[in-house]
Design a protein around this motif. Structure first.
Motif, PDB file in Angstrom:
ATOM      1  N   THR A  15       0.852  -1.178   0.000  1.00 13.19           N
ATOM      2  CA  THR A  15       0.000   0.000   0.000  1.00 13.19           C
ATOM      3  C   THR A  15       0.891   1.232   0.000  1.00 13.19           C
ATOM      4  O   THR A  15       1.969   1.233   0.590  1.00 13.19           O
ATOM      5  CB  THR A  15      -0.922   0.040   1.236  1.00 13.19           C
ATOM      6  N   ALA A  16       0.443   2.278  -0.684  1.00 13.19           N
ATOM      7  CA  ALA A  16       1.185   3.532  -0.737  1.00 13.19           C
ATOM      8  C   ALA A  16       0.230   4.685  -0.491  1.00 13.19           C
ATOM      9  O   ALA A  16      -0.875   4.716  -1.062  1.00 13.19           O
ATOM     10  CB  ALA A  16       1.870   3.703  -2.095  1.00 13.19           C
ATOM     11  N   ASP A  17       0.631   5.607   0.354  1.00 13.69           N
ATOM     12  CA  ASP A  17      -0.176   6.796   0.641  1.00 13.69           C
ATOM     13  C   ASP A  17       0.102   7.823  -0.448  1.00 13.69           C
ATOM     14  O   ASP A  17       1.226   8.318  -0.570  1.00 13.69           O
ATOM     15  CB  ASP A  17       0.192   7.345   2.020  1.00 13.69           C
ATOM     16  N   GLN A  18      -0.914   8.127  -1.238  1.00 16.06           N
ATOM     17  CA  GLN A  18      -0.704   9.027  -2.377  1.00 16.06           C
ATOM     18  C   GLN A  18      -0.541  10.484  -1.960  1.00 16.06           C
ATOM     19  O   GLN A  18      -0.237  11.335  -2.807  1.00 16.06           O
ATOM     20  CB  GLN A  18      -1.849   8.903  -3.386  1.00 16.06           C
ATOM     21  N   THR A  19      -0.697  10.815  -0.687  1.00 16.38           N
ATOM     22  CA  THR A  19      -0.494  12.188  -0.225  1.00 16.38           C
ATOM     23  C   THR A  19       0.879  12.403   0.392  1.00 16.38           C
ATOM     24  O   THR A  19       1.345  13.539   0.478  1.00 16.38           O
ATOM     25  CB  THR A  19      -1.571  12.588   0.810  1.00 16.38           C
ATOM     26  N   THR A  20       1.539  11.304   0.839  1.00 17.02           N
ATOM     27  CA  THR A  20       2.836  11.453   1.509  1.00 17.02           C
ATOM     28  C   THR A  20       3.957  10.656   0.848  1.00 17.02           C
ATOM     29  O   THR A  20       5.125  10.909   1.112  1.00 17.02           O
ATOM     30  CB  THR A  20       2.754  10.994   2.976  1.00 17.02           C
ATOM     31  N   GLY A  21       3.612   9.672   0.003  1.00 14.65           N
ATOM     32  CA  GLY A  21       4.632   8.837  -0.622  1.00 14.65           C
ATOM     33  C   GLY A  21       5.107   7.694   0.241  1.00 14.65           C
ATOM     34  O   GLY A  21       6.036   6.981  -0.133  1.00 14.65           O
ATOM     35  N   ALA A  22       4.490   7.472   1.401  1.00 15.16           N
ATOM     36  CA  ALA A  22       4.876   6.363   2.274  1.00 15.16           C
ATOM     37  C   ALA A  22       4.412   5.045   1.663  1.00 15.16           C
ATOM     38  O   ALA A  22       3.287   4.933   1.198  1.00 15.16           O
ATOM     39  CB  ALA A  22       4.272   6.535   3.662  1.00 15.16           C
ATOM     40  N   VAL A  23       5.296   4.043   1.675  1.00 16.15           N
ATOM     41  CA  VAL A  23       4.971   2.721   1.147  1.00 16.15           C
ATOM     42  C   VAL A  23       5.156   1.698   2.263  1.00 16.15           C
ATOM     43  O   VAL A  23       6.219   1.634   2.883  1.00 16.15           O
ATOM     44  CB  VAL A  23       5.865   2.349  -0.048  1.00 16.15           C
ATOM     45  N   ALA A  24       4.128   0.896   2.509  1.00 14.01           N
ATOM     46  CA  ALA A  24       4.210  -0.137   3.534  1.00 14.01           C
ATOM     47  C   ALA A  24       4.951  -1.350   2.987  1.00 14.01           C
ATOM     48  O   ALA A  24       5.159  -1.486   1.773  1.00 14.01           O
ATOM     49  CB  ALA A  24       2.807  -0.533   3.989  1.00 14.01           C
ATOM     50  N   VAL A  25       5.351  -2.252   3.863  1.00 18.82           N
ATOM     51  CA  VAL A  25       5.973  -3.508   3.449  1.00 18.82           C
ATOM     52  C   VAL A  25       4.946  -4.320   2.667  1.00 18.82           C
ATOM     53  O   VAL A  25       3.810  -4.498   3.106  1.00 18.82           O
ATOM     54  CB  VAL A  25       6.463  -4.308   4.672  1.00 18.82           C
ATOM     55  N   GLY A  26       5.340  -4.805   1.498  1.00 19.53           N
ATOM     56  CA  GLY A  26       4.410  -5.521   0.642  1.00 19.53           C
ATOM     57  C   GLY A  26       4.328  -7.006   0.944  1.00 19.53           C
ATOM     58  O   GLY A  26       5.195  -7.578   1.619  1.00 19.53           O
TER      59      GLY A  26
END
Length: 230
Positions: free
Chosen positions: A211-222
């Motif tokens: 998952t990626a937060d489209q407002t901050t660019g943070a990406v969780a472990v996939g």
């Protein structure tokens, strides 16, 4: 250029030096001859490079000194993990480009100030199924729906050769969903244009979905899965 880890002698290495590529498999570290593939310059490759080059230009032409200094502080507080598992601090411009490249791929709006919070809610479970009939690639996941600003951030390989189990170096970013998507998500619009041979039953493909937060660019472990087309 290779990255080398020193102990009393060299204990590990990644990359290439003078035509020798260093890596590591389940059997230990190894070196082999470097093969330089042709650069096909596909539409997707060119688009990715254009995003990064555009961000690099904005760093010097649009951001002010205070913003650049803020990214330096932010980068020091948000380290990354290198190929050896060690913590590394990106340069300020690298952090800015890395964050905004994710935002661009996820369909968000560029940010010139570092994000105040930097986290994406990871998936709990993932189950991917592909079918030749109907050309579907369904991704069932929990929790559903995804968080308000989170998209599914999808990586996949081309068709895996029979018996192949290591595929990390073959993974390519292929696209993302809309934010707050619900399960199951049909990723066929992203998958099949990139890998049209995926329509053949019995073929295998590997996926990593984060998952990626489209407002901050943070990406969780996939989460990863190897899928056989039915």
């Amino acid at each position: 250029m290779a990255k080398v880890k020193y102990g009393a002698m060299v204990t590990d290495a990644r990359g290439s030096i003078d035509g020798v590529v260093y890596s590591k498999s389940q059997y230990g570290a190894y070196g082999g001859g470097k093969v330089s593939p042709q650069q096909p310059r596909t539409v997707n490759q060119l688009a990715a490079r254009q995003i990064l080059s555009g961000l690099a230009k904005l760093w010097g032409s649009t951001l002010n000194d205070s913003q650049r200094a803020a990214w330096k502080v932010w980068s020091a507080a948000h380290t990354i993990t290198d190929v050896f598992g060690n913590s590394q601090t990106l340069s300020a411009i690298a952090a800015y480009c890395r964050v905004n490249a994710v935002i661009a791929h996820a369909g968000g709006t560029r940010i010139d100030d570092p994000p105040a919070t930097f986290a994406s809610t990871p998936l709990d479970t993932l189950s991917v199924s592909m079918a030749e009939s109907g050309q579907t690639c369904l991704m069932a996941f929990t929790a559903s729906p995804a968080a308000t600003n989170d998209v599914l951030y999808i990586f996949a390989t081309p068709r895996l050769q029979p018996g192949r189990s290591f595929y990390k170096n073959e993974l390519r970013y292929i696209g993302s969903s809309s934010p707050a998507v619900t399960t199951p998500y049909d990723a066929a619009p992203q998958v099949f244009p990139r890998f049209p041979a995926a329509s053949v039953a019995g073929d295998k493909y590997a996926f990593v979905v984060a998952t990626a937060d489209q407002t901050t660019g943070a990406v969780a472990v996939g989460l990863s899965q190897v899928v056989t087309v039915t």
